[in-house]
Design an enzyme around this catalytic site. Structure first.
Site, PDB file in Angstrom:
ATOM      1  N   LYS A  22       0.845  -1.220   0.000  1.00 19.67           N
ATOM      2  CA  LYS A  22       0.000   0.000   0.000  1.00 19.67           C
ATOM      3  C   LYS A  22       0.873   1.260   0.000  1.00 19.67           C
ATOM      4  CE  LYS A  22      -1.708   1.582   4.060  1.00 19.67           C
ATOM      5  NZ  LYS A  22      -1.485   2.989   4.409  1.00 19.67           N
ATOM      6  N   ASN A  23       1.875   1.273   0.863  1.00 24.13           N
ATOM      7  CA  ASN A  23       2.647   2.509   1.039  1.00 24.13           C
ATOM      8  C   ASN A  23       3.637   2.776  -0.088  1.00 24.13           C
ATOM      9  OD1 ASN A  23       1.129   3.039   3.243  1.00 24.13           O
ATOM     10  ND2 ASN A  23       2.646   2.376   4.759  1.00 24.13           N
ATOM     11  N   CYS A 118      -5.165   7.556   9.557  1.00 21.37           N
ATOM     12  CA  CYS A 118      -5.362   7.025  10.902  1.00 21.37           C
ATOM     13  C   CYS A 118      -5.044   8.101  11.932  1.00 21.37           C
ATOM     14  CB  CYS A 118      -4.449   5.815  11.125  1.00 21.37           C
ATOM     15  SG  CYS A 118      -4.929   4.390  10.153  1.00 21.37           S
ATOM     16  N   ARG A 123      -0.120  14.744  12.984  1.00 19.17           N
ATOM     17  CA  ARG A 123       0.632  14.360  11.782  1.00 19.17           C
ATOM     18  C   ARG A 123       0.796  15.594  10.896  1.00 19.17           C
ATOM     19  NH1 ARG A 123      -1.658   8.607   9.596  1.00 19.17           N
ATOM     20  NH2 ARG A 123       0.343   8.574   8.530  1.00 19.17           N
ATOM     21  N   ASP A 310       4.301   0.445  12.117  1.00 16.89           N
ATOM     22  CA  ASP A 310       3.061  -0.215  11.693  1.00 16.89           C
ATOM     23  C   ASP A 310       2.950  -1.634  12.248  1.00 16.89           C
ATOM     24  OD1 ASP A 310       2.137   1.943  10.171  1.00 16.89           O
ATOM     25  OD2 ASP A 310       3.422   1.378   8.502  1.00 16.89           O
ATOM     26  N   ARG A 402      -8.676  -0.279   4.290  1.00 14.21           N
ATOM     27  CA  ARG A 402      -7.768   0.760   3.772  1.00 14.21           C
ATOM     28  C   ARG A 402      -6.400   0.161   3.466  1.00 14.21           C
ATOM     29  NH1 ARG A 402      -6.923   4.863   7.522  1.00 14.21           N
ATOM     30  NH2 ARG A 402      -5.394   5.362   5.943  1.00 14.21           N
TER      31      ARG A 402
HETATM   32  N1  EPU Z   1       6.151  14.421  10.623  1.00 14.96           N
HETATM   33  C1  EPU Z   1       6.216  15.757  10.921  1.00 14.96           C
HETATM   34  N2  EPU Z   1       6.147  16.650   9.878  1.00 14.96           N
HETATM   35  C2  EPU Z   1       6.011  16.245   8.585  1.00 14.96           C
HETATM   36  C3  EPU Z   1       5.924  14.866   8.303  1.00 14.96           C
HETATM   37  C4  EPU Z   1       6.003  13.979   9.345  1.00 14.96           C
HETATM   38  O1  EPU Z   1       6.331  16.158  12.076  1.00 14.96           O
HETATM   39  O2  EPU Z   1       5.953  17.098   7.696  1.00 14.96           O
HETATM   40  C5  EPU Z   1       6.203  13.452  11.732  1.00 14.96           C
HETATM   41  C6  EPU Z   1       4.891  12.688  11.865  1.00 14.96           C
HETATM   42  O3  EPU Z   1       3.966  13.401  12.608  1.00 14.96           O
HETATM   43  C7  EPU Z   1       5.342  11.414  12.542  1.00 14.96           C
HETATM   44  C8  EPU Z   1       6.754  11.198  11.992  1.00 14.96           C
HETATM   45  O4  EPU Z   1       7.142  12.448  11.443  1.00 14.96           O
HETATM   46  O5  EPU Z   1       5.420  11.607  13.924  1.00 14.96           O
HETATM   47  C9  EPU Z   1       6.849  10.140  10.919  1.00 14.96           C
HETATM   48  O6  EPU Z   1       5.929  10.435   9.884  1.00 14.96           O
HETATM   49  P1  EPU Z   1       6.194  10.052   8.354  1.00 14.96           P
HETATM   50  O7  EPU Z   1       6.053  11.287   7.551  1.00 14.96           O
HETATM   51  O8  EPU Z   1       7.456   9.263   8.261  1.00 14.96           O
HETATM   52  O9  EPU Z   1       4.977   9.081   8.077  1.00 14.96           O
HETATM   53  P2  EPU Z   1       3.906   9.217   6.939  1.00 14.96           P
HETATM   54  O10 EPU Z   1       4.565   9.477   5.641  1.00 14.96           O
HETATM   55  O11 EPU Z   1       2.795  10.089   7.396  1.00 14.96           O
HETATM   56  C10 EPU Z   1       4.090   6.675   6.312  1.00 14.96           C
HETATM   57  C11 EPU Z   1       3.114   5.561   6.187  1.00 14.96           C
HETATM   58  C12 EPU Z   1       2.647   5.130   7.572  1.00 14.96           C
HETATM   59  C13 EPU Z   1       3.853   4.713   8.380  1.00 14.96           C
HETATM   60  C14 EPU Z   1       4.862   5.853   8.447  1.00 14.96           C
HETATM   61  C15 EPU Z   1       6.140   5.511   9.158  1.00 14.96           C
HETATM   62  C16 EPU Z   1       2.026   6.048   4.092  1.00 14.96           C
HETATM   63  C17 EPU Z   1       0.776   6.411   3.404  1.00 14.96           C
HETATM   64  N3  EPU Z   1       1.956   5.991   5.419  1.00 14.96           N
HETATM   65  O12 EPU Z   1       3.357   7.736   6.944  1.00 14.96           O
HETATM   66  O13 EPU Z   1       1.795   4.020   7.381  1.00 14.96           O
HETATM   67  O14 EPU Z   1       3.439   4.372   9.683  1.00 14.96           O
HETATM   68  O15 EPU Z   1       5.199   6.265   7.100  1.00 14.96           O
HETATM   69  O16 EPU Z   1       6.769   4.449   8.550  1.00 14.96           O
HETATM   70  O17 EPU Z   1       3.031   5.776   3.470  1.00 14.96           O
HETATM   71  C18 EPU Z   1      -0.131   2.718   7.705  1.00 14.96           C
HETATM   72  O18 EPU Z   1       0.175   2.115   6.667  1.00 14.96           O
HETATM   73  O19 EPU Z   1      -1.064   2.356   8.474  1.00 14.96           O
HETATM   74  C19 EPU Z   1       0.617   3.906   8.077  1.00 14.96           C
HETATM   75  C20 EPU Z   1       0.205   4.751   9.015  1.00 14.96           C
END
Ligand code: EPU
Length: 427
Positions: A22-23, A118, A123, A310, A402
């Site tokens: 998915k990601n 989620c 975030r 995750d 999802r």
């Molecule tokens: N963060 C910030 N500012 C930003 C971006 C991120 O403070 O601009 C913080 C977030 O709040 C969080 C941390 O950085 O505390 C990590 O967030 P990251 O951006 O790495 O995660 P994401 O891109 O929002 C993806 C996956 C998540 C997975 C995380 C970590 C997707 C769609 N989602 O989220 O997957 O947990 O990376 O590996 O790619 C899931 O599949 O259920 C899921 C939540």
């Protein structure tokens, strides 16, 4: 609303193959907006977030069609694209944020209402925005929406991410491909899905080096073509099947997903007493249901290559009945363990303390009626129900689909007793 009934106590047996991650698929679909030729992604699961992405692509003027397991997109001229992301699609998934960079590059402006996903805690998208601003985008914040505009082409830059955000690294990779000159991203995320996006972009003609390390260098302004592409398999789905056999007992083989993608989770399973036999592109997991698993685990979820956030709720589900107290700390998300309430309803002794879940261990789980609080928390409650005595009812207001096309069918194929019921929505 869907409910899933799960009767615990059935051992699992058989072979299963995760679909595309998915990601990976979600950012790849957004990245196809940069491509001047058709793209086809293979083995894309039928996920709610994929449906949302297809609706989003259509809403901004792009064309994507499903051919069985493959998803194909057609190139669109910039004049036919819109930069307005509808609020209901932005709010349906976090991955709406992946449309910022491609629409900014192609259309010259993009407006994104608050992205959903989620509720794992705050975030923010500040790193995405700071990186795009460093490339010359003008950022306007208005309530919970953000509008980005550019007057000329984006400019390559040397940008340090304040933390290795997966999503922000992907946003900036996409933007840097269209920017003039060279971009250097420092402190970049190293997750396999980041490498997959870089591989996809390179297959379309981009020039990127260093993906998978904290420093990525992108030579911008290449014209991107099209590609037939197979995204990497879903390592979190693979870990979910692993957690399921650890909780229920039995012997399963997970094939088509290199064990290296979820080695931290496999190590955790070994530490609990699950036998693992590694093959080149598969792993066989054996757990004797007569023997208690070993608890006493201290897990710390963080960015790759650490234990994946995750998989933290899945590990928790495995540890509820294990002998000995365990603790899991999630460094990335403040509210990772909303599933603890459901675990407690099944008779587990566990407590959320800030970002940590404390598990007493040694529980005798009993069936209960529980509610999926989020995607991975829902999958974790499913796993716990496989170990519980009796028939649990898992209410799922749309979270699990999802990320898993049909988790109940996957686990039923391995011998679990579970079924999905669709209930009419109460008005
Ligand atoms: N963060 C910030 N500012 C930003 C971006 C991120 O403070 O601009 C913080 C977030 O709040 C969080 C941390 O950085 O505390 C990590 O967030 P990251 O951006 O790495 O995660 P994401 O891109 O929002 C993806 C996956 C998540 C997975 C995380 C970590 C997707 C769609 N989602 O989220 O997957 O947990 O990376 O590996 O790619 C899931 O599949 O259920 C899921 C939540």
């Amino acid at each position: 609303m869907q409910t899933i009934t799960i009767t615990g106590g059935q051992t699992l047996r058989g072979t299963i193959r995760p679909a595309a991650a998915k990601n990976s698929v979600l950012p790849l679909l957004a990245a196809t907006l940069l491509c001047g030729e058709p793209c086809c992604l293979h083995s894309v699961p039928d996920l709610a977030d994929v449906d949302t992405s297809l609706a989003l692509l259509q809403a901004v003027g792009a064309k994507a069609v499903r051919h069985g397991p493959d998803l194909c997109t057609l190139p669109v001229s910039a004049a036919d694209l819109f930069g307005e992301i509808p609020p209901h699609l932005a709010g349906a998934m976090r991955s709406s944020v992946f449309y910022l960079a491609p629409l900014l590059c192609r259309v010259g402006m993009v407006r994104l209402p608050l992205p959903g996903g989620c509720r794992l805690g705050p975030r923010p998208v500040d790193i995405h925005l700071a990186g795009l601003a460093a490339m010359g985008a003008r950022v306007e914040l208005e309530g919970e929406a953000v509008t980005l505009r550019r007057t000329g082409p984006l400019q390559g830059t040397d940008f340090t991410l304040r933390l290795p955000s997966v999503g922000a690294t992907m946003t900036l990779l996409m933007a840097a491909c269209c920017a003039m000159g060279t971009t250097v991203l420092r402190g970049a995320a190293c997750e396999p899905e980041v490498c997959d996006l870089a591989r996809f972009l390179c297959a379309c003609g981009a020039q990127i080096t260093g993906a998978g390390t904290p420093v990525i260098v992108i030579q911008g302004r290449r014209t991107l073509g099209g590609v037939l592409y197979t995204p990497i398999p879903d390592r979190i789905a693979a870990a979910t099947y692993g957690a399921a056999v650890a909780a229920a007992g039995g012997e399963i083989t997970i094939e088509g997903c290199t064990p290296a993608y979820y080695q931290a989770f496999l190590q955790f399973l070994r530490d609990c007493g699950v036998q693992t036999v590694l093959h080149e592109n598969a792993v066989t997991l054996l757990r004797d249901p007569q023997k208690k698993l070993r608890g006493g685990q201290q897990l710390y979820a963080n960015a790759w290559p650490a234990f994946a956030t995750d998989t933290a709720p899945l590990a928790a589900a495995v540890l509820l009945e294990a002998e000995g107290a365990s603790e899991i700390y999630d460094h990335l998300f403040a509210n990772r363990f909303a599933c603890a309430e459901g675990f407690a309803a099944m008779g587990a002794s566990c407590r959320v303390k800030g970002r940590m879940l404390q598990i007493t261990g040694g529980a005798m789980l009993q069936a209960a009626e529980v509610k999926a609080p989020d995607l991975r928390g829902g999958a974790a409650l499913f796993v716990a129900a496989l170990a519980a005595r009796g028939t649990s009812v898992l209410q799922d207001p749309g979270h699990i689909r999802r990320g898993y096309a049909d988790l109940a069918a996957d686990l039923a194929q391995l011998g679990a007793r579970c079924a999905v019921q669709c209930q009419p929505v109460r008005r």
